[in-house]
Scaffold this active site. Structure first.
Site, PDB file in Angstrom:
ATOM      1  CD  GLU A  90      -2.985  -1.084   2.249  1.00 42.27           C
ATOM      2  OE1 GLU A  90      -4.168  -1.293   1.976  1.00 42.27           O
ATOM      3  OE2 GLU A  90      -2.587  -0.886   3.411  1.00 42.27           O
ATOM      4  CB  CYS A 147       7.027  -5.203   8.703  1.00 37.26           C
ATOM      5  SG  CYS A 147       8.384  -4.307   9.480  1.00 37.26           S
ATOM      6  CB  CYS A 170       3.049   7.403   3.174  1.00 38.94           C
ATOM      7  SG  CYS A 170       3.602   6.207   4.394  1.00 38.94           S
ATOM      8  CB  CYS A 222       2.724  -1.327  13.663  1.00 38.30           C
ATOM      9  SG  CYS A 222       2.814  -1.272  11.874  1.00 38.30           S
ATOM     10  CB  CYS A 264       0.636   6.498  11.525  1.00 34.82           C
ATOM     11  SG  CYS A 264       1.672   7.693  10.768  1.00 34.82           S
ATOM     12  CB  CYS A 290       6.143  -2.042  15.960  1.00 35.80           C
ATOM     13  SG  CYS A 290       7.815  -1.786  15.336  1.00 35.80           S
TER      14      CYS A 290
HETATM   15  S1  SF4 Z   1       5.981   0.314  12.722  1.00 36.89           S
HETATM   16 FE1  SF4 Z   1       5.077  -1.408  11.589  1.00 36.89          FE
HETATM   17  S2  SF4 Z   1       5.901  -1.278   9.484  1.00 36.89           S
HETATM   18 FE2  SF4 Z   1       7.172   0.028  10.832  1.00 36.89          FE
HETATM   19  S3  SF4 Z   1       8.873  -1.313  11.466  1.00 36.89           S
HETATM   20 FE3  SF4 Z   1       7.292  -1.513  13.085  1.00 36.89          FE
HETATM   21  S4  SF4 Z   1       6.049  -3.267  12.419  1.00 36.89           S
HETATM   22 FE4  SF4 Z   1       7.262  -2.653  10.656  1.00 36.89          FE
END
Ligand code: SF4
Length: 412
Positions: A135, A157, A150, A164, A388, A161
């Site tokens: 995306e 990933c 963005c 996220c 975000c 995190c």
């Molecule tokens: S915020 Fe989300 S996309 Fe960014 S590094 Fe952490 S897990 Fe990965």
């Protein structure tokens, strides 16, 4: 959330110098190569010219018996004019146009969906040649005719995190330079922003933030190649001052990015104590706060005119106390910096809650009183899950890759 502090993979008092060596960078690159994108060839054997460096383009022209100056012509048509059809390239004679069309394409990712939010934020779901998806979001400025694109750097990933949504999707693969540049070019197609504006001519898609899906410094080579193409003055010509790379803190590659690309840096900090950051940004176990801050202090492109951005997601009762704000100020003292306070954007299955408005303002005032700009970022595109930390696709890995418990080492 777990209350058990994980075992650090590095000693907290280890010097930054111990990390800053070629061996560490080579290790990161070798892991990254395991998630390399597919080759740029189409099923019919034609090759995509987007994403090639000037040198590679020249080599290809020479291979097909053409003069090196063709590179300059093609570069102009591909990146300045935005042409995708060789027959539009009027400075190239018809026989050569046909020869090029037999062998090459000027590609774009396929647009699966394009959604526009009530606040005009636009989210694209792009599909690449192997069917994987990522995306991209265009966030228009509320006051002026310009905005930020963005861009994603990976499908999924590795970093997990906890706040996220993208982090709930395992890393599928890295995006190639063509796919990274292609997101920006396809977004500009959508707004009809060709030819590339030159000099002081205003741009609608005026900045790039590498803050979409993925950790860009775990795909450094492809990201760097894409950014060099985008910054090239004879093509898209976007200034390095208008590009910001956001990292969770891959310390050895932060140094390299600063030295080689000189683009702006944003750091996803989100916590000021290692025990908490270990939990919400698991990469912290590898590169703790002290080492990240030290890397920021030596980041070559940072100055008062080009401040480092610290991203700080405000999670109610987790990281949003006044004591946290004071510690943040202490940590970044002396760095040319600003702090973006990001209200948490809930997504399905997340257990966090956004900080209250009152707490956000208290936090912001402490940071501001210490002399740092600390804008509270209004969530954009929330109705289309474009804000975000909300990006996620259904792309899955085809092959299974072992993933250790700490979530930091599956690819890197
Ligand atoms: S915020 Fe989300 S996309 Fe960014 S590094 Fe952490 S897990 Fe990965």
């Amino acid at each position: 959330m777990s209350s058990v502090a994980p075992t650090p993979t590095r000693s907290r008092d280890g010097t930054a110098a111990s990390l800053l060596n070629d061996e560490e960078r080579a290790r990161i690159r070798a892991k990254s190569a395991q998630f390399a994108p597919p080759t740029a060839a189409m099923p019919d054997g034609r090759r995509d010219l987007v994403g090639l460096s000037r040198e590679e383009l020249t080599d290809i022209m020479v291979e097909i018996g053409e003069k090196p100056f063709r590179t300059k012509q093609l570069w102009h048509w591909i990146y300045h004019q935005g042409a995708t059809d060789f027959s539009r390239m009027s400075s190239i004679a018809r026989p050569l146009q046909e020869k090029l069309a037999e062998r090459f394409v000027v590609g774009r990712p396929g647009v699966v969906t394009e959604q526009t939010s009530q606040d005009s934020t636009r989210k694209f779901l792009f599909r690449f040649r192997d069917g994987q998806e990522a995306e991209t979001v265009y966030i228009p400025d509320r006051q002026e005719d310009r905005g930020a694109v963005c861009i994603s750097s990976q499908v999924g990933c590795t970093l997990s995190c906890t706040f996220c949504h993208t982090g709930t999707q395992a890393l599928v693969r890295n995006l190639g330079a063509a796919e990274i540049v292609g997101q920006f070019m396809a977004a500009r197609d959508s707004y009809g922003e060709w030819p590339s504006p030159k000099g002081d001519t205003p741009r609608l898609l005026s900045t790039i933030v590498l803050m979409g899906m993925g950790e860009p410094l775990y795909n450094y080579d492809n990201v760097a190649k894409a950014m060099r193409i985008i910054m090239d003055g004879e093509g898209i010509g976007l200034s390095r001052r208008r590009i910001t790379l956001s990292t969770s803190g891959v310390v050895p590659m932060m140094d390299q990015c600063g030295a080689e690309l000189g683009i702006n840096l944003a750091v996803s900090l989100h916590a000021v104590r290692d025990d908490l950051r270990d939990e919400i940004v698991p990469l912290n176990r590898k590169y703790p706060i002290k080492e990240i801050i030290a890397a920021c202090r030596r980041y070559p492109a940072a100055s008062n005119a080009r401040r480092i951005t610290f991203e700080y997601i405000m999670l109610r009762g987790i990281n949003d106390s006044e004591a946290d704000a004071r510690e943040l100020v202490r940590l970044i003292s002396g760095i040319p910096a600003k702090v973006n306070l990001i209200p948490f954007n809930p997504w399905p299955g997340s257990s966090y809650r956004p900080s209250t408005r009152e707490q956000l303002e208290k936090f912001a005032n402490i940071v501001m009183d210490a002399g740092f700009a600390s804008p509270i970022r209004m969530p954009r595109g929330r109705d289309i899950l474009a804000a975000c930390g909300q990006l996620r696709t259904e792309s899955q890995r085809l092959r299974r890759v072992a993933r250790p418990d700490d979530g930091t080492d599956a690819a890197q």
